[in-house]
Design a protein around this motif. Structure first.
Motif, mmCIF file in Angstrom:
data_model
loop_
_atom_site.group_PDB
_atom_site.id
_atom_site.type_symbol
_atom_site.label_atom_id
_atom_site.label_comp_id
_atom_site.label_asym_id
_atom_site.label_seq_id
_atom_site.Cartn_x
_atom_site.Cartn_y
_atom_site.Cartn_z
ATOM 1 N N GLU A 29 0.468 3.918 1.666
ATOM 2 C CA GLU A 29 0.527 4.343 2.961
ATOM 3 C C GLU A 29 1.816 3.995 3.685
ATOM 4 O O GLU A 29 2.346 4.370 4.385
ATOM 5 N N GLU A 30 1.941 2.339 3.517
ATOM 6 C CA GLU A 30 2.967 1.805 4.098
ATOM 7 C C GLU A 30 4.371 2.163 3.762
ATOM 8 O O GLU A 30 5.200 2.329 4.254
ATOM 9 N N ALA A 40 0.942 -1.181 0.077
ATOM 10 C CA ALA A 40 0.065 -0.045 -0.122
ATOM 11 C C ALA A 40 1.072 1.179 -0.035
ATOM 12 O O ALA A 40 1.824 1.352 0.620
#
Length: 266
Positions: free
Chosen positions: A123-124, A121
């Motif tokens: 965001e990760e 992801a």
């Protein structure tokens, strides 16, 4: 298609510089889109060799590196970065669809600080990049000032990386091809580097290191001669004893006895 040249996105500033190394255009676009939102300075490379060269030309603050790439893979590129005194401080985060324990362990042993599994992801990736940039900044602020280092020759970097691999893998039956592939070079070049800088062949160096390691084990452990020979990859205890005697002018057992006597009279 992305251009095959260094690309910098966003205004030149004191923003952290991130180098992304991946042979997949789709992956590159995904990462560029994700990180551009943080206004980082971003540059790209398409394989491990190009990534190492671009890190030399313009050292980044952090590298996101794919593992499986043509010419030179991520592991080999990371080993070269860590063997270069001017680049070894740069945190490398691996990105890979290979998610076995061995893959991750190989990544960390190559010098990476993190291993992000695909698919990931955005965001990760952003979160992990932020954490490692902050850690790198803290280390930099806490470190003592060091004199400016001379830019090492490429052969010196390859030699340092090869020596590191040999030291870590003495227990394995290493071949010239094994070592060369792990640092992104070819056999003839590696042989020439060892003869020029070490005055010996790769195999002579490996044998020398095995015997020095054996000497340490004989002096500091209770391991049997047979176990030491097996651990260091000798064909038999007899072959090990012969090689040890030729190098140190006494058998392993005699050397161990000498060490014991010296300790008793100390």
């Amino acid at each position: 298609m992305l251009p095959d040249r260094p690309a910098v996105f966003g205004p030149l500033s004191d923003k952290p510089h991130i180098l992304i190394v991946d042979d997949s255009v789709d992956e590159l676009r995904f990462l560029l889109d994700a990180l551009r939102s943080r206004n980082y300075r971003l540059s790209v490379a398409f394989d491990g060799q190009q990534g190492y060269q671009r890190a030399q030309a313009s050292p980044p603050d952090l590298i996101l590196m794919d593992v499986n790439m043509p010419r030179v893979d991520g592991y080999a590129s990371c080993r070269l970065l860590k063997a270069n005194p001017q680049l070894m401080h740069i945190p490398v985060l691996f990105l890979s669809a290979s998610n076995t324990v061995n893959d991750r362990l190989l990544g960390f042993s190559s010098g990476a600080v993190d291993f992000i599994c695909k698919p990931f992801a955005a965001e990760e990736v952003i979160a992990r990049v932020g954490v490692h940039l902050e850690l790198a900044l803290r280390r930099s602020n806490a470190a003592e000032p060091v004199p400016e280092l001379k830019t090492p020759e490429q052969d010196e970097v390859l030699l340092a990386a090869a020596v590191q691999i040999i030291g870590e893998q003495l227990y394995r039956p290493l071949t010239l091809a094994d070592i060369a592939s792990q640092i992104g070079t070819y056999e003839k070049k590696l042989s020439k580097i060892f003869k020029t800088h070490m005055g010996m062949t790769v195999f002579t160096y490996i044998r020398e290191q095995k015997l020095q390691n054996a000497r340490q084990l004989l002096a500091k452990t209770q391991m049997s001669v047979i176990d030491i020979a097996e651990q260091l990859g000798f064909q038999s205890a007899c072959n090990f004893t012969t090689a040890f005697k030729e190098h140190f002018s006494q058998t392993p057992s005699a050397f161990r006895q000498t060490v014991k006597l010296a300790g008793a009279h100390a």
